[in-house]
Design a protein around this motif. Structure first.
Motif, PDB file in Angstrom:
ATOM      1  N   GLU A 492      10.793  -2.850  -1.423  1.00  0.00           N
ATOM      2  CA  GLU A 492      10.583  -1.309  -1.240  1.00  0.00           C
ATOM      3  C   GLU A 492       9.025  -1.315  -2.312  1.00  0.00           C
ATOM      4  OE1 GLU A 492      12.965  -2.539  -5.006  1.00  0.00           O
ATOM      5  OE2 GLU A 492      13.063  -2.805  -2.733  1.00  0.00           O
ATOM      6  N   LYS A 493       8.637  -2.185  -2.761  1.00  0.00           N
ATOM      7  CA  LYS A 493       7.231  -2.190  -3.525  1.00  0.00           C
ATOM      8  C   LYS A 493       6.299  -3.162  -2.610  1.00  0.00           C
ATOM      9  CE  LYS A 493       8.998  -1.552  -8.201  1.00  0.00           C
ATOM     10  NZ  LYS A 493       8.845  -2.169  -9.581  1.00  0.00           N
ATOM     11  N   ALA A 494       6.336  -3.093  -1.518  1.00  0.00           N
ATOM     12  CA  ALA A 494       5.825  -3.787  -0.314  1.00  0.00           C
ATOM     13  C   ALA A 494       4.263  -4.026  -0.711  1.00  0.00           C
ATOM     14  CB  ALA A 494       5.929  -3.755   1.158  1.00  0.00           C
ATOM     15  N   ALA A 495       3.779  -5.303  -0.641  1.00  0.00           N
ATOM     16  CA  ALA A 495       2.338  -5.320  -0.773  1.00  0.00           C
ATOM     17  C   ALA A 495       1.984  -6.634   0.000  1.00  0.00           C
ATOM     18  CB  ALA A 495       2.078  -5.935  -2.280  1.00  0.00           C
ATOM     19  N   ILE A 496       0.431  -6.836   0.269  1.00  0.00           N
ATOM     20  CA  ILE A 496       0.103  -7.857   1.144  1.00  0.00           C
ATOM     21  C   ILE A 496      -0.794  -8.746  -0.134  1.00  0.00           C
ATOM     22  CG2 ILE A 496      -1.531  -8.770   2.688  1.00  0.00           C
ATOM     23  CD1 ILE A 496       0.847  -7.199   3.890  1.00  0.00           C
ATOM     24  N   GLY A 497      -0.250 -10.041   0.027  1.00  0.00           N
ATOM     25  CA  GLY A 497      -0.776 -10.876  -1.025  1.00  0.00           C
ATOM     26  C   GLY A 497      -2.375 -11.226  -0.970  1.00  0.00           C
ATOM     27  N   SER A 498      -2.966 -11.507  -1.771  1.00  0.00           N
ATOM     28  CA  SER A 498      -4.601 -11.582  -1.871  1.00  0.00           C
ATOM     29  C   SER A 498      -4.788 -13.046  -1.831  1.00  0.00           C
ATOM     30  CB  SER A 498      -5.294 -10.855  -3.060  1.00  0.00           C
ATOM     31  OG  SER A 498      -4.908  -9.547  -3.314  1.00  0.00           O
ATOM     32  N   ILE A 499      -5.699 -13.555  -1.091  1.00  0.00           N
ATOM     33  CA  ILE A 499      -6.068 -15.050  -1.197  1.00  0.00           C
ATOM     34  C   ILE A 499      -6.705 -15.432  -2.432  1.00  0.00           C
ATOM     35  CG2 ILE A 499      -7.687 -16.427   0.194  1.00  0.00           C
ATOM     36  CD1 ILE A 499      -7.452 -14.898   2.603  1.00  0.00           C
TER      37      ILE A 499
END
Length: 551
Positions: A492-499
């Motif tokens: 529910e706290k969805a995030a796209i990871g950072s390279i």
């Protein structure tokens, strides 16, 4: 679980025979591969590196013993004795001969299974929370709505040739176990008073351009859901790119229009629907489908004392119970995760015998209900406490009792370059090497909940973008390298990871991951602070520094 009527059964059987004729024409040379491709894709058949692959639909990830046992038979009879469970809650067979696929599909049809719409530019398998109907924190069971969406979307003439593939996910809990934020349409069931409705999220997805879905409506009443979904699909069908597959997903359309303008167009399309275009979804039909998913007649016997006694007597059982059990809405019951992630194994793979054992356990102890999780495990959602020790004993003997659900060795891993012709690098060996570093169960429990996801290419079938630690295989002049990302999450706290920085050689990945974990262990404020929480509090810099530290 939904049951076929006579029309469903006839339709699927006819489809099998139609495809049998197409396969005969391909094998004879009458059809060339380019001509055969759109026909096989409509039946879940891919051409991979070494062989054809068959992907079988498991709607919303639900099986019973009969279905799983038939899937085991398919693996033994037509494949190499195993199947691969996927992040879409489906199963794939990697070595089925083309000549055998019609027979395999016919065998599946006998137990109300098929491979329709598991590939191609259509609405794919609708996925859901693998604890649906059992979870203590859900508003209601989301599976009936998955089934309603499945019936509406199957063979829908407007959605047979979309700009690109399309994926729905449905959850009914505040804690998102269905990853709705990275789906084309994600639905969360909510209640306003006594009225049931849906939060509607649109435009999520991973791949080469990952996006989180935008909230386009915070409450669509249940009777209006299909009309509203149809409005979304029509806007997408009208404006989605068909000239460039890299820009064809709805996530690109939402991003380019902007969430506000996209929502405006959906609302306008919805408002323009005339009365004869509306989908009649009466409450009686909603109730009829809900009835197919009635909970089992739960065992009223309190087996808690026997469960606690077994834990006290057997430490290995206690360790497994601590990690692989999930709270159930019914007192005296639990949901069991059957790990398909043994140390050194291929994530998501199960042998024919293992599938048969799980089928037997479900029928004997668990109300004949089995689920596939999007993390590539199996689940027995309803288990009386008095049967947990017997289930553990059987799973342990079958190599299915690894106590690692949501721990660091419970990796999501795509097939990668060992199978897939789209992959740039191998995924399975990297996952196995990472597992070996963290193989000690006590060490895993000390680390706590930590998700590592590995993809062999930018298509992101291993969901690396939303792993707490994501690993992406890339090709550099014919050599395999691996890019590390930090901070993704699919809840529910969805995030796209950072390279994090430059890619690493494969042999350097396991120790690099260990340095990241060591940094977390040193920085966390208490054993209860999870990796993702420490990362968000402390920032990525200390983890990046550790990642690229030299011995």
């Amino acid at each position: 679980m939904y049951r076929y009527d006579e029309f469903d059964a006839r339709l699927v059987k006819d489809r099998v025979e139609q495809f049998r004729g197409q396969v005969t024409r391909r094998l004879s040379g009458e059809l060339l591969e380019d001509e055969f491709k759109p026909l096989r894709l409509q039946n879940g058949v891919y051409l991979q590196l070494h062989a054809y692959m068959l992907r079988v639909a498991i709607p919303y990830g639900q099986l019973n013993g009969e279905k799983l046992r038939r899937m085991a038979e398919i693996a033994r009879k037509y494949d190499r004795g195993y199947g691969h469970f996927t992040t879409r809650q489906n199963i794939q067979y990697n070595w089925v001969g083309l000549k055998d696929i019609p027979d395999a599909l016919n065998d599946l049809a006998e137990v109300e299974m098929h491979a329709i719409q598991t590939s191609g530019n259509c609405i794919r398998n609708v996925t859901s929370d693998h604890f649906a109907g059992a979870a203590a924190d859900e508003v209601m069971d989301p599976r009936p709505w998955c089934e309603i969406i499945r019936q509406w979307s199957t063979f829908h003439p407007e959605f047979a040739f979309l700009p690109r593939k399309f994926k729905f996910a449905v959850t009914a809990a505040a804690h998102d176990r269905a990853a709705i934020a990275v789906h084309d349409i994600g639905l969360r069931i909510v209640k306003r008073g006594e009225q049931v409705g849906f939060e509607v999220y649109v435009g999520g997805g991973q791949g080469r351009t990952p996006h989180l879905a935008a909230l386009v409506n915070d409450f669509v009443p249940e009777a209006e859901l299909l009309d509203y979904a149809e409005a979304i699909m029509r806007v997408y069908n009208r404006h989605g790119r068909r000239d460039n597959k890299y820009k064809a997903r709805i996530k690109i359309l939402v991003a380019e229009l902007g969430a506000e303008e996209f929502t405006r167009q959906v609302e306008a399309e919805y408002a323009a629907q005339r009365s004869h275009e509306k989908i009649d979804l009466p409450q009686a039909e909603i109730d009829r489908i809900h009835a197919y998913f009635a909970p089992p007649a739960f065992d009223g016997e309190d087996g808690t004392a026997a469960f606690e006694a077994a834990k006290a007597a057997e430490p290995a059982f206690a360790e497994w119970a601590e990690v692989n059990l999930h709270p159930h809405k019914q007192a005296g019951h639990a949901s069991v995760t059957v790990s398909l992630k043994p140390i050194g194994g291929a994530a998501g793979d199960a042998t024919d015998r293992q599938m048969e054992i799980v089928a037997d356990l479900a029928e004997r102890y668990a109300y004949d209900d089995i689920r596939v999780s999007h993390a590539q495990n199996l689940v027995l959602p309803h288990v009386p406490a008095k049967h947990l020790y017997a289930i553990w004993q059987a799973l342990d003997a079958a190599g299915l009792a690894t106590p690692n659900e949501s721990l660091i060795t419970d990796l999501i891993v795509c097939p990668g370059l060992d199978y897939c012709n789209l992959a740039n690098a191998r995924s399975i060996p990297i996952g196995q090497a990472v597992q070996e570093v963290f193989a000690d169960p006590k060490y895993q429990r000390e680390i706590g909940r930590l998700h590592i996801n590995i993809s062999g290419c930018i298509n992101a079938c291993g969901h690396h973008h939303v792993g707490h630690i994501g690993i992406l295989g890339v090709d550099r002049k014919g050599e395999e390298f691996y890019q590390i990302s930090l901070g993704g999450r699919a809840d529910e706290k969805a995030a796209i990871g950072s390279i994090a920085g430059p890619a690493l050689k494969g042999e350097d990945v396991p120790e690099a991951v260990k340095r990241i974990v060591d940094t977390y262990m040193a920085l966390r404020t208490s054993p209860d602070e999870l990796f993702i929480d420490t990362l968000e509090r402390a920032g990525a810099d200390p983890f990046k520094e550790a990642l690229y530290a030299t011995a």
